[in-house]
Design a protein around this motif. Structure first.
Motif, PDB file in Angstrom:
ATOM      1  N   PHE A  23     -18.946 -22.207  17.263  1.00  0.00           N
ATOM      2  CA  PHE A  23     -20.210 -22.828  17.660  1.00  0.00           C
ATOM      3  C   PHE A  23     -21.329 -21.805  17.863  1.00  0.00           C
ATOM      4  CE2 PHE A  23     -23.176 -24.105  21.051  1.00  0.00           C
ATOM      5  CZ  PHE A  23     -23.765 -25.205  20.429  1.00  0.00           C
ATOM      6  N   PHE A  24     -21.074 -20.774  18.643  1.00  0.00           N
ATOM      7  CA  PHE A  24     -22.155 -19.848  18.981  1.00  0.00           C
ATOM      8  C   PHE A  24     -22.736 -19.121  17.768  1.00  0.00           C
ATOM      9  CE2 PHE A  24     -20.548 -20.226  23.410  1.00  0.00           C
ATOM     10  CZ  PHE A  24     -21.748 -20.566  24.004  1.00  0.00           C
ATOM     11  N   PRO A  25     -21.926 -18.569  16.859  1.00  0.00           N
ATOM     12  CA  PRO A  25     -22.524 -17.962  15.663  1.00  0.00           C
ATOM     13  C   PRO A  25     -23.358 -18.941  14.839  1.00  0.00           C
ATOM     14  CG  PRO A  25     -20.252 -17.256  15.896  1.00  0.00           C
ATOM     15  CD  PRO A  25     -20.469 -18.351  16.906  1.00  0.00           C
ATOM     16  N   GLU A  26     -22.881 -20.195  14.748  1.00  0.00           N
ATOM     17  CA  GLU A  26     -23.615 -21.204  13.975  1.00  0.00           C
ATOM     18  C   GLU A  26     -24.956 -21.524  14.628  1.00  0.00           C
ATOM     19  OE1 GLU A  26     -19.705 -23.597  12.189  1.00  0.00           O
ATOM     20  OE2 GLU A  26     -20.855 -24.437  13.858  1.00  0.00           O
ATOM     21  N   ILE A  27     -24.954 -21.721  15.951  1.00  0.00           N
ATOM     22  CA  ILE A  27     -26.183 -22.111  16.628  1.00  0.00           C
ATOM     23  C   ILE A  27     -27.146 -20.933  16.744  1.00  0.00           C
ATOM     24  CG2 ILE A  27     -25.781 -21.683  19.097  1.00  0.00           C
ATOM     25  CD1 ILE A  27     -26.777 -25.061  17.571  1.00  0.00           C
ATOM     26  N   PHE A  28     -26.619 -19.710  16.816  1.00  0.00           N
ATOM     27  CA  PHE A  28     -27.466 -18.515  16.838  1.00  0.00           C
ATOM     28  C   PHE A  28     -28.196 -18.369  15.505  1.00  0.00           C
ATOM     29  CE2 PHE A  28     -24.774 -16.020  20.176  1.00  0.00           C
ATOM     30  CZ  PHE A  28     -25.207 -16.905  21.149  1.00  0.00           C
ATOM     31  N   GLU A  29     -27.487 -18.651  14.418  1.00  0.00           N
ATOM     32  CA  GLU A  29     -28.105 -18.546  13.090  1.00  0.00           C
ATOM     33  C   GLU A  29     -29.225 -19.572  12.947  1.00  0.00           C
ATOM     34  OE1 GLU A  29     -29.287 -19.033   9.156  1.00  0.00           O
ATOM     35  OE2 GLU A  29     -28.194 -20.622  10.203  1.00  0.00           O
ATOM     36  N   VAL A  30     -28.993 -20.784  13.454  1.00  0.00           N
ATOM     37  CA  VAL A  30     -30.018 -21.832  13.426  1.00  0.00           C
ATOM     38  C   VAL A  30     -31.246 -21.387  14.210  1.00  0.00           C
ATOM     39  CG1 VAL A  30     -30.591 -24.182  14.201  1.00  0.00           C
ATOM     40  CG2 VAL A  30     -28.384 -23.733  13.114  1.00  0.00           C
TER      41      VAL A  30
END
Length: 252
Positions: free
Chosen positions: A189-196
């Motif tokens: 979750f965190f890598p995905e939301i950081f990229e967003v």
């Protein structure tokens, strides 16, 4: 995934293609509460509603919005009973007041004394009928977000490809993830939301940059691209809310 009643507001917010779906929800809830308190249903005439508004009051921001809403009689009734309750409290506070004492050491260290009247008024400013109602509902929207993100691939894909969140709601989303998600879920979750977040902050920064460049006479005939409303969107991305929104008025 079949849409359920409690997922509709969040799906609508994401489908609105806004700079922040939680800002979108917050505005809708706030406007619904304004309609409830002051609208044509005359909730302000109900004793249980005014008992709550007398107890909680309204913050400065929402008092201004209530004034702009346009219901003079409704605002008058709310103020009428609130003032009566406040005057009784004030008389009691004044009757029991004793000035605080400070030692010389505290004065030298410039330690602020806990004045009883100051503490009382501060508590009044911490409470707001509209703010408090949204705060009670907000965790439910965060829970729904993580439920959809983990169980609805279409929803998750919209988030990954969408415009992200304002900095305020992004921080709250990350904090909620720490308690809501498992350790395994956090890893993805965190890598995905950081990229967003990073992609959309860069997009917003580029829009602001081009807005400024358009004021150069050399670019007067160039395309505005997506920068015409970059100031209001840029402000929202940082602090939330809608700086360019017109005043929300009573639907007469």
């Amino acid at each position: 995934m079949i849409e359920k009643l409690y997922t509709i507001p969040l799906n609508d917010a994401v489908n609105a293609d806004d700079e922040c779906p939680f800002c979108y929800i917050e505005r809708n809830v706030e406007q619904d509460l304004m309609d409830f308190v002051l609208g044509s249903c005359a909730s302000y005439m109900e004793s249980d509603v005014r008992e709550d508004t007398d107890k909680e009051g309204f913050c400065r921001v929402h008092m201004k919005k209530m004034f702009d809403y346009g219901n003079t009689l409704g605002n008058g009734w709310i103020l009428k009973t609130y003032y009566k309750k406040l005057l009784k409290e004030m008389e009691s506070e004044f009757a029991h007041f004793k000035p605080g004492k400070q030692s010389m050491a505290d004065k030298l260290r410039r330690v602020t004394s806990q004045n009883a009247i100051g503490v009382w008024t501060a508590k009044k400013e911490e409470s707001c009928y509209i703010c408090d109602r949204f705060k009670k509902e907000y965790p439910r929207y965060l829970d729904t977000f993580f439920y959809l993100y983990e169980n609805d691939p279409a929803f998750a894909e919209k988030i990954k490809k969408g415009k992200g969140f304002c900095l305020h709601h992004f921080g709250e989303l990350c904090s909620h993830a720490d308690t809501k998600l498992s350790d395994k879920e956090k890893v993805t979750f965190f890598p995905e939301i950081f990229e967003v977040k990073k992609r959309n902050m860069e997009r917003m920064s580029a829009d602001v940059d081009w807005l400024i460049e358009k004021f150069d006479y050399l670019n007067k005939d160039a395309d505005w691209k997506n920068s015409k409303d970059a100031v209001q969107r840029g402000m929202q991305k940082l602090r939330g809310g809608y700086p360019a929104d017109p005043v929300y008025k009573m639907n007469k």
